[in-house]
Design an enzyme around this catalytic site. Structure first.
Site, mmCIF file in Angstrom:
data_model
loop_
_atom_site.group_PDB
_atom_site.id
_atom_site.type_symbol
_atom_site.label_atom_id
_atom_site.label_comp_id
_atom_site.label_asym_id
_atom_site.label_seq_id
_atom_site.Cartn_x
_atom_site.Cartn_y
_atom_site.Cartn_z
ATOM 1 N N TYR A 149 34.418 34.258 41.890
ATOM 2 C CA TYR A 149 33.647 35.572 41.840
ATOM 3 C C TYR A 149 34.359 36.468 42.648
ATOM 4 O O TYR A 149 34.843 37.756 42.335
ATOM 5 C CB TYR A 149 32.270 35.471 41.937
ATOM 6 C CG TYR A 149 31.436 36.614 41.783
ATOM 7 C CD1 TYR A 149 30.995 37.048 40.408
ATOM 8 C CD2 TYR A 149 31.090 37.580 42.660
ATOM 9 C CE1 TYR A 149 30.373 38.189 40.249
ATOM 10 C CE2 TYR A 149 30.601 38.608 42.666
ATOM 11 C CZ TYR A 149 30.369 39.048 41.516
ATOM 12 O OH TYR A 149 29.461 40.386 41.031
ATOM 13 N N SER A 152 32.277 44.869 42.655
ATOM 14 C CA SER A 152 31.262 44.149 43.219
ATOM 15 C C SER A 152 31.585 44.522 44.886
ATOM 16 O O SER A 152 33.059 44.672 45.354
ATOM 17 C CB SER A 152 31.139 42.700 43.260
ATOM 18 O OG SER A 152 30.434 42.237 44.408
#
Length: 249
Positions: free
Chosen positions: A152, A139
């Site tokens: 996350y 990400s």
């Protein structure tokens, strides 16, 4: 990476980026296998995209990964590409009077231990192929955290680091190791994200990714233009500014 003529396994392949990648790879001449937790979602994906193969897999479950790797290599002996895409993203309030860790633990098991375990289980298969690849989906938040999703962001940073080490250790093997680092894309990863105007349309994202994957040589990091401000923030000296943009006081 050759983008055609492969047998590709995509975890988290029943929706979002995983399903869109599956559709794109299927369209250019690959055998594509998707894996996910919910049989109903897998069935819907196969019905919408004839030609996909689908298997249930919970990447949080270490024993399930071992059994799955045996099953998938027996059923698909030509498997040569693994895309570790399965992931969850949950908001966590670390300033609460009492902080529970259930979401953090599930996120670590899914986003980090899952790819590590599945890669380890499938590496003997991949190393036996003439051309092979592991693609880990991280990400933009691997490089600049979103504070409301701390675990996350941390797992994606850890997976970025793991991918670098894996690439170095396999430098003499036939297994190409790539990292796919999306920006915010309009998917259902978080509530409201699919309609967030700040997100990149999914079709646009996949189109740009497939173009980058087709380059010769393939870039080790597949970073579309929309994620570059996160990827380059520290090197450009804009990290404090970008952090403030993501995490207003």
């Amino acid at each position: 990476m050759d983008t055609t003529g492969n047998t590709i396994l995509i975890t988290g392949g029943a929706s979002g980026i995983g399903l869109a990648l599956a559709e794109a790879f299927l369209a250019v001449g690959n055998e594509v296998i998707i894996a996910g937790r919910r049989q109903s979602a897998l069935d819907a994906a196969v019905a919408a995209h004839p030609g996909l193969a689908a298997y249930v897999l919970d990447v949080e479950d270490a024993a399930a990964i071992t059994a799955f790797a045996t099953r998938i290599t027996q059923a698909h002996p030509a498997l040569n590409v693994l895309i570790n895409n399965a992931g969850i993203m949950r908001a966590e309030n670390l300033a609460a009077e009492s902080v529970a860790t259930v979401d953090a633990e599930a996120t670590i098991a899914t986003n980090l231990l899952g790819p590590i375990r599945l890669t380890a289980a499938l590496l003997p298969q991949l190393r036996a192929r003439e051309k092979a690849a592991v693609i880990n989906v991280t990400s933009g938040l691997a490089f600049m955290p979103l504070a409301i999703t701390p675990t996350y962001s941390a797992t994606k940073a850890a997976l970025h680091s793991y991918t670098q080490s894996l690439r170095h250790q396999l430098r003499g093997a036939v297994v190409e190791v790539l990292e796919l680092a999306p920006p915010m894309v309009q998917t259902e990863l978080m509530p409201g994200q699919a309609t967030n105007p700040m997100g990149m349309p999914l079709a646009d994202y996949i189109s740009e990714v497939m173009g980058l994957l087709a380059r010769t040589p393939t870039p080790p990091e597949i970073c579309v233009e929309r994620v570059q401000f996160l990827r380059r923030a520290e090197a450009d000296g804009t990290d404090a500014h970008v952090f403030g943009m993501l995490n207003p006081a």
